[in-house]
Design a protein around this motif. Structure first.
Motif, PDB file in Angstrom:
ATOM      1  N   ASN A 165       0.819  -1.209   0.000  1.00  0.00           N
ATOM      2  CA  ASN A 165       0.000   0.000   0.000  1.00  0.00           C
ATOM      3  C   ASN A 165       0.853   1.260   0.000  1.00  0.00           C
ATOM      4  O   ASN A 165       2.013   1.241   0.438  1.00  0.00           O
ATOM      5  CB  ASN A 165      -0.895   0.034   1.247  1.00  0.00           C
ATOM      6  N   ASP A 166       0.274   2.341  -0.489  1.00  0.00           N
ATOM      7  CA  ASP A 166       0.828   3.683  -0.308  1.00  0.00           C
ATOM      8  C   ASP A 166       0.005   4.387   0.762  1.00  0.00           C
ATOM      9  O   ASP A 166      -1.228   4.267   0.793  1.00  0.00           O
ATOM     10  CB  ASP A 166       0.753   4.488  -1.615  1.00  0.00           C
ATOM     11  N   TYR A 167       0.681   5.141   1.631  1.00  0.00           N
ATOM     12  CA  TYR A 167       0.006   5.832   2.721  1.00  0.00           C
ATOM     13  C   TYR A 167       0.225   7.338   2.592  1.00  0.00           C
ATOM     14  O   TYR A 167       1.354   7.814   2.786  1.00  0.00           O
ATOM     15  CB  TYR A 167       0.559   5.370   4.071  1.00  0.00           C
ATOM     16  N   PRO A 168      -0.805   8.092   2.275  1.00  0.00           N
ATOM     17  CA  PRO A 168      -0.654   9.548   2.323  1.00  0.00           C
ATOM     18  C   PRO A 168      -0.437   9.957   3.777  1.00  0.00           C
ATOM     19  O   PRO A 168      -1.031   9.388   4.698  1.00  0.00           O
ATOM     20  CB  PRO A 168      -1.984  10.070   1.782  1.00  0.00           C
ATOM     21  N   ALA A 169       0.433  10.938   3.989  1.00  0.00           N
ATOM     22  CA  ALA A 169       0.745  11.359   5.349  1.00  0.00           C
ATOM     23  C   ALA A 169       1.079  12.842   5.363  1.00  0.00           C
ATOM     24  O   ALA A 169       1.579  13.387   4.376  1.00  0.00           O
ATOM     25  CB  ALA A 169       1.921  10.551   5.899  1.00  0.00           C
ATOM     26  N   THR A 170       0.817  13.457   6.500  1.00  0.00           N
ATOM     27  CA  THR A 170       1.144  14.866   6.700  1.00  0.00           C
ATOM     28  C   THR A 170       2.120  14.983   7.862  1.00  0.00           C
ATOM     29  O   THR A 170       1.914  14.374   8.918  1.00  0.00           O
ATOM     30  CB  THR A 170      -0.129  15.678   7.025  1.00  0.00           C
ATOM     31  N   ILE A 171       3.188  15.731   7.646  1.00  0.00           N
ATOM     32  CA  ILE A 171       4.199  15.898   8.688  1.00  0.00           C
ATOM     33  C   ILE A 171       3.620  16.740   9.825  1.00  0.00           C
ATOM     34  O   ILE A 171       3.063  17.821   9.600  1.00  0.00           O
ATOM     35  CB  ILE A 171       5.453  16.575   8.112  1.00  0.00           C
ATOM     36  N   THR A 172       3.753  16.236  11.062  1.00  0.00           N
ATOM     37  CA  THR A 172       3.295  16.981  12.236  1.00  0.00           C
ATOM     38  C   THR A 172       4.456  17.615  12.996  1.00  0.00           C
ATOM     39  O   THR A 172       4.284  18.644  13.656  1.00  0.00           O
ATOM     40  CB  THR A 172       2.497  16.067  13.182  1.00  0.00           C
ATOM     41  N   SER A 173       5.638  17.009  12.913  1.00  0.00           N
ATOM     42  CA  SER A 173       6.841  17.607  13.499  1.00  0.00           C
ATOM     43  C   SER A 173       8.048  17.088  12.739  1.00  0.00           C
ATOM     44  O   SER A 173       8.052  15.956  12.267  1.00  0.00           O
ATOM     45  CB  SER A 173       6.968  17.277  14.994  1.00  0.00           C
ATOM     46  N   ALA A 174       9.069  17.955  12.623  1.00  0.00           N
ATOM     47  CA  ALA A 174      10.226  17.568  11.826  1.00  0.00           C
ATOM     48  C   ALA A 174      11.486  18.256  12.322  1.00  0.00           C
ATOM     49  O   ALA A 174      11.487  19.451  12.617  1.00  0.00           O
ATOM     50  CB  ALA A 174       9.999  17.915  10.349  1.00  0.00           C
ATOM     51  N   SER A 175      12.554  17.477  12.432  1.00  0.00           N
ATOM     52  CA  SER A 175      13.892  17.996  12.679  1.00  0.00           C
ATOM     53  C   SER A 175      14.831  17.212  11.770  1.00  0.00           C
ATOM     54  O   SER A 175      14.382  16.404  10.951  1.00  0.00           O
ATOM     55  CB  SER A 175      14.280  17.817  14.149  1.00  0.00           C
ATOM     56  N   LYS A 176      16.131  17.411  11.906  1.00  0.00           N
ATOM     57  CA  LYS A 176      17.092  16.711  11.048  1.00  0.00           C
ATOM     58  C   LYS A 176      17.202  15.232  11.399  1.00  0.00           C
ATOM     59  O   LYS A 176      17.743  14.451  10.620  1.00  0.00           O
ATOM     60  CB  LYS A 176      18.448  17.385  11.132  1.00  0.00           C
ATOM     61  N   LYS A 177      16.711  14.836  12.569  1.00  0.00           N
ATOM     62  CA  LYS A 177      16.848  13.448  12.992  1.00  0.00           C
ATOM     63  C   LYS A 177      15.528  12.763  13.299  1.00  0.00           C
ATOM     64  O   LYS A 177      15.448  11.530  13.288  1.00  0.00           O
ATOM     65  CB  LYS A 177      17.745  13.360  14.232  1.00  0.00           C
ATOM     66  N   ASN A 178      14.479  13.525  13.579  1.00  0.00           N
ATOM     67  CA  ASN A 178      13.194  12.938  13.963  1.00  0.00           C
ATOM     68  C   ASN A 178      12.053  13.568  13.181  1.00  0.00           C
ATOM     69  O   ASN A 178      11.979  14.785  13.063  1.00  0.00           O
ATOM     70  CB  ASN A 178      12.938  13.131  15.457  1.00  0.00           C
ATOM     71  N   VAL A 179      11.198  12.703  12.641  1.00  0.00           N
ATOM     72  CA  VAL A 179      10.031  13.173  11.893  1.00  0.00           C
ATOM     73  C   VAL A 179       8.817  12.356  12.319  1.00  0.00           C
ATOM     74  O   VAL A 179       8.857  11.121  12.337  1.00  0.00           O
ATOM     75  CB  VAL A 179      10.234  13.037  10.371  1.00  0.00           C
ATOM     76  N   GLU A 180       7.734  13.043  12.659  1.00  0.00           N
ATOM     77  CA  GLU A 180       6.473  12.388  12.964  1.00  0.00           C
ATOM     78  C   GLU A 180       5.429  12.801  11.926  1.00  0.00           C
ATOM     79  O   GLU A 180       5.438  13.940  11.441  1.00  0.00           O
ATOM     80  CB  GLU A 180       5.982  12.759  14.359  1.00  0.00           C
ATOM     81  N   VAL A 181       4.558  11.873  11.598  1.00  0.00           N
ATOM     82  CA  VAL A 181       3.535  12.131  10.578  1.00  0.00           C
ATOM     83  C   VAL A 181       2.178  11.630  11.052  1.00  0.00           C
ATOM     84  O   VAL A 181       2.084  10.730  11.885  1.00  0.00           O
ATOM     85  CB  VAL A 181       3.884  11.436   9.242  1.00  0.00           C
ATOM     86  N   GLN A 182       1.136  12.232  10.492  1.00  0.00           N
ATOM     87  CA  GLN A 182      -0.230  11.750  10.663  1.00  0.00           C
ATOM     88  C   GLN A 182      -0.567  10.938   9.421  1.00  0.00           C
ATOM     89  O   GLN A 182      -0.475  11.429   8.290  1.00  0.00           O
ATOM     90  CB  GLN A 182      -1.199  12.913  10.819  1.00  0.00           C
ATOM     91  N   VAL A 183      -0.925   9.678   9.616  1.00  0.00           N
ATOM     92  CA  VAL A 183      -1.125   8.753   8.496  1.00  0.00           C
ATOM     93  C   VAL A 183      -2.569   8.803   8.018  1.00  0.00           C
ATOM     94  O   VAL A 183      -3.512   8.756   8.824  1.00  0.00           O
ATOM     95  CB  VAL A 183      -0.767   7.313   8.909  1.00  0.00           C
ATOM     96  N   GLY A 184      -2.739   8.897   6.708  1.00  0.00           N
ATOM     97  CA  GLY A 184      -4.070   8.938   6.114  1.00  0.00           C
ATOM     98  C   GLY A 184      -4.538   7.565   5.662  1.00  0.00           C
ATOM     99  O   GLY A 184      -3.984   6.528   6.027  1.00  0.00           O
ATOM    100  N   THR A 185      -5.563   7.558   4.813  1.00  0.00           N
ATOM    101  CA  THR A 185      -6.163   6.306   4.325  1.00  0.00           C
ATOM    102  C   THR A 185      -5.267   5.664   3.266  1.00  0.00           C
ATOM    103  O   THR A 185      -4.911   6.317   2.276  1.00  0.00           O
ATOM    104  CB  THR A 185      -7.544   6.576   3.714  1.00  0.00           C
ATOM    105  N   PRO A 186      -4.876   4.401   3.450  1.00  0.00           N
ATOM    106  CA  PRO A 186      -3.966   3.761   2.494  1.00  0.00           C
ATOM    107  C   PRO A 186      -4.631   3.484   1.154  1.00  0.00           C
ATOM    108  O   PRO A 186      -5.840   3.270   1.068  1.00  0.00           O
ATOM    109  CB  PRO A 186      -3.572   2.465   3.193  1.00  0.00           C
ATOM    110  N   ASP A 187      -3.814   3.498   0.104  1.00  0.00           N
ATOM    111  CA  ASP A 187      -4.262   3.141  -1.237  1.00  0.00           C
ATOM    112  C   ASP A 187      -3.492   1.912  -1.696  1.00  0.00           C
ATOM    113  O   ASP A 187      -2.264   1.858  -1.559  1.00  0.00           O
ATOM    114  CB  ASP A 187      -3.980   4.276  -2.232  1.00  0.00           C
ATOM    115  N   ALA A 188      -4.196   0.925  -2.255  1.00  0.00           N
ATOM    116  CA  ALA A 188      -3.513  -0.227  -2.831  1.00  0.00           C
ATOM    117  C   ALA A 188      -2.672   0.240  -4.005  1.00  0.00           C
ATOM    118  O   ALA A 188      -3.143   0.997  -4.856  1.00  0.00           O
ATOM    119  CB  ALA A 188      -4.530  -1.273  -3.276  1.00  0.00           C
TER     120      ALA A 188
END
Length: 244
Positions: free
Chosen positions: A48-71
């Protein structure tokens, strides 16, 4: 702006917040310099592919909010296992990269009589990790949602045993008149590619005795890094997802 596709070995679940693994986070935060609010398309090898939006980002750590997956529809119905003889310089990188683009399922580096490259211990581990990284980058670029595995280096004998469950097993050999289009349609194919100096007569004979069919791709002799690309393109056209 094109939305980047990023591979991560992190678990991905619709609606969840996910922290990207170290390699993916460094690529997103350090190389691409992406910021909160920007969008990604993630994949982790589950198809699957997962659309995602970055919620926090640095040079070493990134968190994302995961959306609805697409086959992801980019995987071929044809299972291709590539046995690629080791080669010098960036030729092996090229073979791995293009094999991924052509839909290979897994890649087995081979050591043969005429191989100039010898890998053991830590050096082999380092090269395998490098080639797996090349495969990941190629999958990101070409739109695949699965990353082919790079298996440990095998001898010719080990490779022949490894591929016994394949319906069609082919060894490229420019001194034969056998062509691919004369064969019945398979679902799993093994391709054996020799080194720069070619496979020895004994190796070809050994492969044939194990059920490999020698095939030619035309009257010209192809380089070791070009041969798998040409062979897989024809296989995908005849039996996979690029023909009619």
């Amino acid at each position: 702006m094109r939305i980047p596709r990023i591979y991560t070995d992190s678990a991905l679940r619709e609606g969840a917040t996910a922290e990207l693994d170290e390699n993916a986070a460094q690529h997103v935060g350090r190389v691409l310099r992406m910021q909160p609010g920007q969008e990604l398309r993630l994949f982790n090898g589950d198809g699957n592919d997962y659309p995602a939006t970055i919620t926090s980002a640095s040079k070493k750590n990134v968190e994302v909010q995961v959306g609805t997956p697409d086959a992801n529809p980019a995987e071929s119905p044809l299972d291709i296992i590539l046995g690629q003889a080791l080669s010098k310089g960036d030729r092996m990188d090229y073979a791995v990269q293009k094999a991924v683009e052509m839909g290979v399922t897994r890649i087995v580096p081979l050591t043969t009589e005429r191989c100039d490259v010898k890998l053991k211990g830590d050096r082999e581990d380092k090269r395998l990790r490098h080639w797996q990284s090349v495969a990941i980058s190629a999958a990101e670029q070409c739109g695949r949602a699965r990353v082919p595995d790079i298996l440990p280096v095998m001898t010719v004998t080990g490779w022949l045993e490894h591929t016994r469950d394949c319906e069609v097993r082919l060894v490229l050999h420019h001194r034969t008149e056998q062509s691919l289009d004369a064969m019945a349609k398979p679902t799993r194919v093994a391709l054996m590619i020799g080194p720069e100096g070619g496979l020895s007569a004994d190796e070809i004979s050994q492969a044939e005795s194990e059920g490999f069919l020698p095939v030619a791709l035309g009257p010209r002799v192809l380089r070791t890094e070009t041969a798998p690309v040409a062979a897989m393109a024809l296989c995908q056209y005849l039996w996979g997802d690029t023909g009619n």
